[in-house]
Design an enzyme around this catalytic site. Structure first.
Site, mmCIF file in Angstrom:
data_model
loop_
_atom_site.group_PDB
_atom_site.id
_atom_site.type_symbol
_atom_site.label_atom_id
_atom_site.label_comp_id
_atom_site.label_asym_id
_atom_site.label_seq_id
_atom_site.Cartn_x
_atom_site.Cartn_y
_atom_site.Cartn_z
ATOM 1 N N THR A 13 71.773 -41.625 -7.451
ATOM 2 C CA THR A 13 73.180 -41.241 -7.572
ATOM 3 C C THR A 13 74.080 -42.253 -6.876
ATOM 4 O OG1 THR A 13 72.895 -39.853 -5.622
ATOM 5 C CG2 THR A 13 72.682 -38.775 -7.748
ATOM 6 N N ALA A 250 75.692 -42.523 4.686
ATOM 7 C CA ALA A 250 75.599 -41.713 3.469
ATOM 8 C C ALA A 250 76.425 -42.362 2.380
ATOM 9 C CB ALA A 250 76.100 -40.294 3.727
ATOM 10 N N LYS A 251 75.949 -42.169 1.159
ATOM 11 C CA LYS A 251 76.663 -42.727 0.008
ATOM 12 C C LYS A 251 78.108 -42.247 0.012
ATOM 13 C CE LYS A 251 72.458 -42.391 -2.643
ATOM 14 N NZ LYS A 251 71.658 -41.508 -3.455
ATOM 15 N N ARG A 252 78.260 -40.939 0.287
ATOM 16 C CA ARG A 252 79.616 -40.383 0.165
ATOM 17 C C ARG A 252 80.557 -40.888 1.247
ATOM 18 N NH1 ARG A 252 76.351 -36.579 1.921
ATOM 19 N NH2 ARG A 252 76.861 -35.411 3.806
ATOM 20 N N GLY A 254 80.646 -43.996 2.029
ATOM 21 C CA GLY A 254 80.869 -45.411 1.721
ATOM 22 C C GLY A 254 80.054 -46.363 2.583
#
Ligand code: GLU
Length: 289
Positions: A13, A250-252, A254
């Site tokens: 994702t 975390a990806k969210r 950034g």
């Protein structure tokens, strides 16, 4: 000792970041140190969020780091029949029930209840659909979108006391604190918990090396192993990496991706050597949770 098998199991994702590299490295090295096998499993049950370029990115990043997996890459999206089969075994034993609630039904029910118990993943499902009359549930099954949930109290009572091993320490599983977790989503014939349990057993994984964020979830995985008569691997939950502000990567949020590091000229051999030595690039540290 049986041949060691570890795995790295990212969800496609987004692009991988340094935290993923750390996790993959630990799983890879553990297998290599024991002359074992290091597998890559793409956890792509979320068909709406997965993107082929992220799958390619994962493979590219692992190769860049020199952490090539052994054997075939396994894609969860190709294994739905296995999960359906596991779910039907749980249904046959009266341990799974259909849930027709929407997110807002659940939120309203929780807001209206005098006490709303919380588990490791937030407020527990209030059990609304657990008590539906069988004929009513059967009628709604025909017509309405539904998930399937585990009747955790019943399942835990049936399984009895359960334990698992984390880095040589015995941990007692307390799956009830998660409430009736989802076994199959409305939009997928499985959930993370069911797929990961079925796959670790099916792929012969002996040692699950993954982040501390999944420590608590192991209680559910241990329960599902008992119910489905699957072997229990050893677990090693490693610290998570954080950035300069102490925020977990975390990806969210950034987090800087491995692709960014590569583009800025980072040397993968040096990066991996530093991660192995516990030396993190400037601005990163390791936290327990
Ligand atoms: N797919 C999960 C993730 O990307 C990891 C699953 C696991 O290691 O059990 O966070």
């Amino acid at each position: 000792m049986k041949n060691i098998v570890t795995r790295f199991a990212p969800s496609p994702t987004g692009r991988l970041h340094l935290g993923h590299a750390f996790s993959a490295l630990l799983a890879h090295d553990y297998a290599r140190q024991h002359d074992g096998t290091f597998l890559l499993r793409i956890e792509d049950i979320d068909l709406g969020r997965k993107r082929p370029e992220f799958v390619d990115g994962i493979i590219e990043d692992l190769i860049w780091l020199g952490l090539e997996p052994d054997g075939e890459i396994v894609y969860q999206s190709e294994r739905f029949p296995l999960y359906r089969d596991a779910l039907s075994r749980l249904k046959d034993r009266g341990l799974a029930y259909p849930c027709f609630c929407t997110r807002s039904d659940i939120a309203q029910e929780i807001a209206a209840s005098a006490e709303a118990p919380h588990g490791p993943d937030g407020p527990l499902y209030p059990g609304t659909c657990r008590t539906l009359a069988p004929d009513q549930a059967a009628r709604r099954l025909e017509a309405e979108p539904h998930a399937w949930r585990l009747d955790v109290a019943r399942a835990a009572a049936m399984a009895g006391s359960l334990y698992w091993e984390d880095d040589h320490t015995e941990v007692q599983a307390e799956p009830e604190r998660f409430g009736d977790v989802v076994l199959a989503r409305k939009d997928a014939p499985t959930s993370y918990h069911l797929a990961v349990t079925v796959d670790d057993a099916d792929q012969g994984v002996t040692d699950v090396v993954r982040g501390r964020d999944l420590f608590a979830a192991t209680d559910i995985h241990r329960l599902l192993q008992a119910l489905l008569e699957l072997p229990t691997p050893r677990y090693r939950h490693h610290p998570l990496l954080t950035d300069a502000s102490g925020q977990r990567l975390a990806k969210r949020h950034g987090a800087r991706t491995l692709a960014d590091l590569r583009a800025s000229g980072a040397d993968p051999a040096e990066l991996v050597a530093n991660l192995r030595a516990g030396t993190l690039p400037a601005g990163y540290s390791a936290a327990e949770a």
